[in-house]
Design a protein around this motif. Structure first.
Motif, PDB file in Angstrom:
ATOM      1  N   GLY A 116      34.658  14.634 -43.364  1.00 57.65           N
ATOM      2  CA  GLY A 116      35.911  14.520 -44.103  1.00 57.65           C
ATOM      3  C   GLY A 116      36.655  15.843 -44.206  1.00 57.65           C
ATOM      4  N   SER A 135      34.577  20.034 -47.462  1.00 53.57           N
ATOM      5  CA  SER A 135      33.834  21.267 -47.708  1.00 53.57           C
ATOM      6  C   SER A 135      33.981  22.233 -46.546  1.00 53.57           C
ATOM      7  N   GLY A 139      36.102  12.430 -48.114  1.00 55.75           N
ATOM      8  CA  GLY A 139      34.724  12.936 -48.007  1.00 55.75           C
ATOM      9  C   GLY A 139      33.770  11.844 -47.541  1.00 55.75           C
ATOM     10  N   ILE A 184      32.303  11.320 -57.862  1.00 55.84           N
ATOM     11  CA  ILE A 184      32.595  12.451 -56.965  1.00 55.84           C
ATOM     12  C   ILE A 184      34.067  12.857 -57.057  1.00 55.84           C
ATOM     13  N   LEU A 206      32.789  17.975 -37.965  1.00 55.57           N
ATOM     14  CA  LEU A 206      33.798  17.725 -38.999  1.00 55.57           C
ATOM     15  C   LEU A 206      33.656  16.278 -39.460  1.00 55.57           C
ATOM     16  N   GLY A 215      36.357  15.206 -62.600  1.00 58.29           N
ATOM     17  CA  GLY A 215      36.692  15.640 -61.241  1.00 58.29           C
ATOM     18  C   GLY A 215      36.008  16.911 -60.810  1.00 58.29           C
ATOM     19  N   SER A 216      35.285  17.572 -61.716  1.00 55.32           N
ATOM     20  CA  SER A 216      34.600  18.793 -61.278  1.00 55.32           C
ATOM     21  C   SER A 216      33.141  18.474 -60.952  1.00 55.32           C
ATOM     22  N   PHE A 217      32.530  19.360 -60.179  1.00 52.40           N
ATOM     23  CA  PHE A 217      31.132  19.202 -59.813  1.00 52.40           C
ATOM     24  C   PHE A 217      30.265  19.105 -61.070  1.00 52.40           C
ATOM     25  N   LYS A 245      30.479  23.141 -35.161  1.00 48.44           N
ATOM     26  CA  LYS A 245      30.367  22.536 -36.487  1.00 48.44           C
ATOM     27  C   LYS A 245      30.906  21.119 -36.387  1.00 48.44           C
TER      28      LYS A 245
END
Ligand SMILES: Cc1cc2nc3c(=O)[nH]c(=O)nc-3n(C[C@H](O)[C@H](O)[C@H](O)COP(=O)(O)OP(=O)(O)OC[C@H]3O[C@@H](n4cnc5c(N)ncnc54)[C@H](O)[C@@H]3O)c2cc1C
Length: 286
Positions: free
Chosen positions: A33, A36, A112, A103, A31, A192-194, A29
Motif C-alpha cells: 500500500g 510505510s 494499507g 488501524i 510496494l 487514528g494513532s498507533f 523493495k
C-alpha cells in the motif's frame, strides 16, 4: 520528496514478481500500500534502487476459505478495508476484522495491506498480536519455493522478521476461530494513532486448545501469555491476579519512550490484557 532515482516494476503475476525478486534481492523493495514504505523513502531512510509493486497481481488480493481444513486464506495485498468488509473474515476470524478496524484512519485502511503490515512488523501494529493469538501462519514465496511460518515464529524483533530478501508474503492463513471467542483492546493517545500497547485474547472451550492473550507494543515481537488456568478457574479475582502476575513476568523490560516509561507500559499491558481476556470470556459465555 523522493530524490533518488529508482526503477519501478509492475508485475502482473506472482511468478513475474518472484523472478524480479530473485534477480534484484537486496536492491529491491516490494510496494504494497506504500503507507510505510513511501514515508521511509521520503525521509531517505530507505533507498531502494528497484521497487516492485504488487498492486497489479489480482490473485494476491483474494480472501478465500479452505472448507476442508476450516482455514481462512487472506492474500498478501488484501487492504485493511478488505479484511474489515469480508464476510469470510467475519465468519472465520472476527477478531482479525476487529483489530483491522483500529488501524490508522480511512486513507490508511483503504491503501494499507495485511502483507505490508506483517512485513513491516511495527511492534505496536494491530495485526501482530492478533495473528499470534489466532495461531495464524505467514505463507512466503520465492523462486526457491514456499514456506509456511507460524506467526509466533515470523516476528523476531522490532521490524525484523523471518522474511528473506527474495521472498514475498503471498498469504496469511488463519485457522477458523470456530467455537473460540476473541477480543481486542488497545491503548492509544488519540483516535487514528498507533497503539502504545495492545492485546488480543482468544478463549477456547475446554479441551480444544489453550486460551491465550498476545500483547503488542511491549517488546520487539508479540508476547504470549497462557490464560488457560485463569479461564478454567472461572476468572475469579485470585485467578485474574495470577494471570496479571504472569503478564508482568512476560514483560520484564518494556519499551520506554515519550508515551511512557517501562513501568507504565507494563501496567498498561496488564490492564489491556485483562480487559481483552474478560471481554473474550464474556463473549465465550454468551
Ligand atoms: C498515518 C498512519 C497511521 C497508521 N496507523 C496504524 C495503526 O494505528 N495501526 C497499524 O497497525 N498500522 C498503522 N499504520 C501502518 C499501516 O497499517 C500500513 O499499511 C502498514 O504498516 C504497511 O502496509 P503497506 O501495505 O502500506 O506496506 P508498504 O508501505 O507498501 O510496505 C511496508 C514494508 O513491507 C514490505 N512489503 C509490503 N508488502 C509486502 C509483501 N506482500 N511481501 C513482502 N514484503 C512486503 C515493503 O517492502 C516495505 O518494507 C499507519 C500508517 C500511517 C501512514
Amino acid at each position: 520528496m523522493i530524490t533518488a532515482e529508482l526503477e519501478l516494476h509492475r508485475p502482473g503475476s506472482v511468478a513475474e514478481a518472484l523472478d524480479l525478486l530473485a534477480r534484484h534481492g537486496d536492491d529491491a523493495k516490494i510496494l504494497g500500500g506504500g503507507m510505510s514504505l513511501v514515508p521511509t523513502m521520503t525521509l531517505g531512510l530507505a533507498r531502494p534502487e528497484i521497487v516492485i509493486s504488487l498492486n497489479h497481481v489480482p490473485e494476491l488480493r483474494a480472501i478465500t476459505e479452505d472448507a476442508a481444513t476450516a482455514t481462512l486464506r487472506i492474500g498478501g495485498t488484501a487492504r485493511h478495508n478488505d479484511v474489515i468488509a469480508s464476510p469470510l473474515v467475519a465468519r472465520h476470524a472476527p477478531l482479525l476484522a476487529d483489530a483491522a478496524r483500529h488501524i490508522g484512519d480511512v486513507q490508511v485502511r483503504n491503501r494499507g495491506t495485511i502483507g505490508g503490515s506483517v512485513a513491516h512488523a511495527d511492534p505496536a501494529a494491530d495485526y501482530l498480536p492478533t495473528l499470534v493469538a489466532l495461531a495464524a501462519s505467514v505463507v512466503v514465496r520465492s523462486t526457491r519455493g514456499e514456506r509456511v511460518i507460524p506467526a509466533a515464529e515470523f516476528f523476531i524483533d522490532v521490524m525484523a522478521t523471518a522474511l528473506a530478501p527474495d521472498e514475498l508474503i503471498a498469504e496469511i492463513r488463519v485457522p477458523s476461530q470456530g467455537a473460540a471467542r476473541g477480543a481486542y483492546r488497545r491503548l492509544a493517545r488519540v483516535e487514528g494513532s498507533f497503539a502504545i500497547v495492545n492485546a488480543a485474547a482468544v478463549v477456547r472451550p475446554a479441551g480444544s486448545g489453550a486460551s491465550v492473550v498476545a500483547i503488542g507494543g511491549v517488546a520487539g515481537a508479540p508476547v504470549v501469555v497462557d490464560a488457560s488456568a485463569a479461564v478454567a478457574a472461572g476468572l475469579t479475582e485470585a485467578a485474574l491476579a495470577a494471570f496479571e502476575d504472569a503478564v508482568r513476568t512476560a514483560c520484564p523490560q518494556p519499551f520506554e519512550d515519550l508515551n511512557g516509561d517501562a513501568e507504565y507500559r507494563r501496567e498498561m499491558a496488564v490492564i489491556h490484557a485483562r480487559r481483552a481476556l474478560l471481554a473474550a470470556a464474556g463473549a465465550a459465555a454468551a
